[in-house]
Write a protein that holds these residues in place. Structure first.
Motif, PDB file in Angstrom:
ATOM      1  N   UNK A   1       0.794  -1.239   0.000  1.00 43.40           N
ATOM      2  CA  UNK A   1       0.000   0.000   0.000  1.00 43.40           C
ATOM      3  C   UNK A   1       0.831   1.297   0.000  1.00 43.40           C
ATOM      4  N   UNK A   2       1.926   1.413   0.801  1.00 42.98           N
ATOM      5  CA  UNK A   2       2.692   2.664   0.728  1.00 42.98           C
ATOM      6  C   UNK A   2       3.310   2.902  -0.658  1.00 42.98           C
ATOM      7  N   UNK A   3       3.666   1.814  -1.344  1.00 43.88           N
ATOM      8  CA  UNK A   3       4.236   1.949  -2.695  1.00 43.88           C
ATOM      9  C   UNK A   3       3.154   2.439  -3.659  1.00 43.88           C
ATOM     10  N   UNK A   4       1.948   1.924  -3.493  1.00 48.67           N
ATOM     11  CA  UNK A   4       0.825   2.365  -4.331  1.00 48.67           C
ATOM     12  C   UNK A   4       0.582   3.860  -4.136  1.00 48.67           C
ATOM     13  N   UNK A   5       0.688   4.308  -2.881  1.00 49.21           N
ATOM     14  CA  UNK A   5       0.503   5.747  -2.602  1.00 49.21           C
ATOM     15  C   UNK A   5       1.562   6.583  -3.301  1.00 49.21           C
ATOM     16  N   UNK A   6       2.798   6.078  -3.297  1.00 49.09           N
ATOM     17  CA  UNK A   6       3.887   6.809  -3.951  1.00 49.09           C
ATOM     18  C   UNK A   6       3.654   6.859  -5.458  1.00 49.09           C
ATOM     19  N   UNK A   7       3.225   5.747  -6.032  1.00 48.43           N
ATOM     20  CA  UNK A   7       2.954   5.713  -7.472  1.00 48.43           C
ATOM     21  C   UNK A   7       1.825   6.689  -7.826  1.00 48.43           C
ATOM     22  N   UNK A   8       0.816   6.740  -6.976  1.00 44.25           N
ATOM     23  CA  UNK A   8      -0.302   7.665  -7.213  1.00 44.25           C
ATOM     24  C   UNK A   8       0.195   9.107  -7.138  1.00 44.25           C
ATOM     25  N   UNK A   9       1.170   9.341  -6.262  1.00 43.33           N
ATOM     26  CA  UNK A   9       1.738  10.695  -6.165  1.00 43.33           C
ATOM     27  C   UNK A   9       2.486  11.055  -7.458  1.00 43.33           C
ATOM     28  N   UNK A  10       3.286  10.103  -7.981  1.00 42.23           N
ATOM     29  CA  UNK A  10       3.996  10.363  -9.251  1.00 42.23           C
ATOM     30  C   UNK A  10       2.973  10.687 -10.330  1.00 42.23           C
ATOM     31  N   UNK A  11       1.899   9.927 -10.363  1.00 40.96           N
ATOM     32  CA  UNK A  11       0.850  10.145 -11.371  1.00 40.96           C
ATOM     33  C   UNK A  11       0.276  11.557 -11.253  1.00 40.96           C
ATOM     34  N   UNK A  12       0.068  12.007 -10.018  1.00 37.58           N
ATOM     35  CA  UNK A  12      -0.494  13.342  -9.801  1.00 37.58           C
ATOM     36  C   UNK A  12       0.502  14.422 -10.270  1.00 37.58           C
ATOM     37  N   UNK A  13       1.781  14.207  -9.966  1.00 36.92           N
ATOM     38  CA  UNK A  13       2.812  15.171 -10.381  1.00 36.92           C
ATOM     39  C   UNK A  13       2.923  15.222 -11.905  1.00 36.92           C
ATOM     40  N   UNK A  14       2.830  14.047 -12.548  1.00 37.98           N
ATOM     41  CA  UNK A  14       2.878  14.005 -14.014  1.00 37.98           C
ATOM     42  C   UNK A  14       1.652  14.727 -14.581  1.00 37.98           C
TER      43      UNK A  14
END
Ligand SMILES: [Zn+2]
Ligand SMILES: [Zn+2]
Ligand SMILES: [Zn+2]
Length: 365
Positions: free
Chosen positions: A346-359
């Motif tokens: 789950x913490x990795x999923x949150x980080x990936x979602x953050x990258x997606x938001x930044x992109x």
């Protein structure tokens, strides 16, 4: 990667191809249109390297040129003018010398991976700034450690790549030495470019005194840690002690635990892996309807993979999990290791979602 069709006969061709195996047409990738186009060489009106594009069934040819690296390394992209490099090759500042046959072979292979990288960055709507013309842009140094020591890494937009990574035996030795489950040249490029995008997407996304920007940086530090942490000390600690035993609970790879900047770069690279693989699956109309995976909390997935959309990470993940299970199962059937040897806690999923938001922010979506 999208699937492409020959513009002459409409059969399936690859992104890397320079020739249609069905109708024999000369092909090139047009980076402006982001499409494969058919070429006809030696048209009387245009001597020398000039080529004419035959866009399918219209008879209005346009003069175009292959990249100046076409002969040397088989680059299949078009350039803007005669004798110029394409939008991908032009980002490379240093490459092996003309007489270095082994170096050139590895250089050709690394550039093939780099074209895939550049294509994806453009597909995502991310800025790709040529560092040879603009301070702080992207520059690649593709060097062979056969001649002098080379360390793969990143510094202020300059990405250095040791071409020895193109040697299968060397790369596999390194992978085992470093206890990595996955090591590819494309993965290196995605990781190193990720460091540059930290500066572009997070640090410089908006004006430094903007509230949104401050929130973005703060959120990044909550998720990845403080990137201002002493890098040298972190590096020494990582190589002396290794990653903590429980790293898979919070990180996408053991190397991610080294320093917050590396966690971001590893996660960014991972985002590109997912995005490319999902785009490919959607292009080939791959469908995975089952079996249901017990760990799939939503349990809503069924059917055809859809092309991933920037800013909609939860949807992409819902497609990615069943697809990756299927890909791993297929690989095992063929006696190979898992194609996707990662676990997304789950913490990795949150980080990936953050990258997606930044992109999504950078791409204006
Ligand atoms: Zn064809
Ligand atoms: Zn090129
Ligand atoms: Zn790094």
């Amino acid at each position: 990667m999208r699937a492409f069709a020959c513009s002459v006969c409409r059969r399936l061709v690859t992104f890397e191809g320079s020739l249609c195996l069905h109708c024999g047409a000369d092909l090139a990738f047009d980076p402006g249109a982001a499409e494969i186009v058919g070429l006809r060489t030696g048209v009387a009106q245009h001597e020398g390297d000039g080529v004419e594009v035959v866009p399918g069934d219209t008879d209005a040819p346009v003069e175009r040129w292959r990249c100046a690296n076409a002969e040397l390394i088989g680059c299949n992209w078009l350039a803007a003018a005669d004798g110029e490099l394409c939008a991908s090759c032009t980002l490379t500042r240093t490459r092996p010398a003309d007489g270095d046959a082994e170096g050139l072979e590895r250089f050709a292979s690394a550039e093939r991976s780099k074209r895939r990288l550049i294509f994806e960055l453009r597909e995502l709507g991310l800025p790709v700034v040529d560092g040879q013309g603009t301070d702080g842009g992207l520059v690649f140094e593709l060097l062979s450690s056969a001649n002098a020591p080379v360390t793969t890494g990143h510094a202020d937009g300059v990405i250095t790549m040791d071409l020895a990574e193109e040697d299968d035996a060397h790369r596999e030795t390194m992978r085992l030495q470093l206890h990595e489950r996955y090591r590819t040249v494309l993965g290196h490029l995605r990781h190193e470019v990720g460091h540059w995008y930290w500066t572009v997407l997070v640090e410089g996304a908006l004006a430094p005194d903007d509230d949104d920007h401050r929130a973005l940086v703060e959120r990044a530090r909550e998720l990845f840690g403080d990137e201002r942490e002493d890098y040298g000390a972190a590096l020494d600690r990582h190589y002396a002690q290794g990653a903590p035993e429980d790293w898979p609970a919070r990180h996408v790879s053991a190397y991610s635990t080294m320093h917050p900047a590396e966690d971001w770069a590893e996660t960014f690279a991972h985002y590109l892996h997912l995005w490319d693989a999902l785009q490919t699956a959607a292009s080939y109309r791959v469908a995975v309807a089952g079996p249901e995976h017990v760990a799939d909390p939503a349990g809503t997935f069924a059917g055809r993979i859809e092309a991933p959309r920037v800013g909609r990470f939860p949807e992409a993940l819902e497609q990615w999990l069943p697809l990756s299970y299927a890909l791993n199962a297929l690989n095992r059937s063929l006696g190979n290791e898992d194609l996707y040897p990662f676990v997304l806690a789950p913490p990795v999923v949150e980080k990936l979602a953050f990258v997606d938001r930044a992109v999504a922010l950078a791409a204006g979506r």
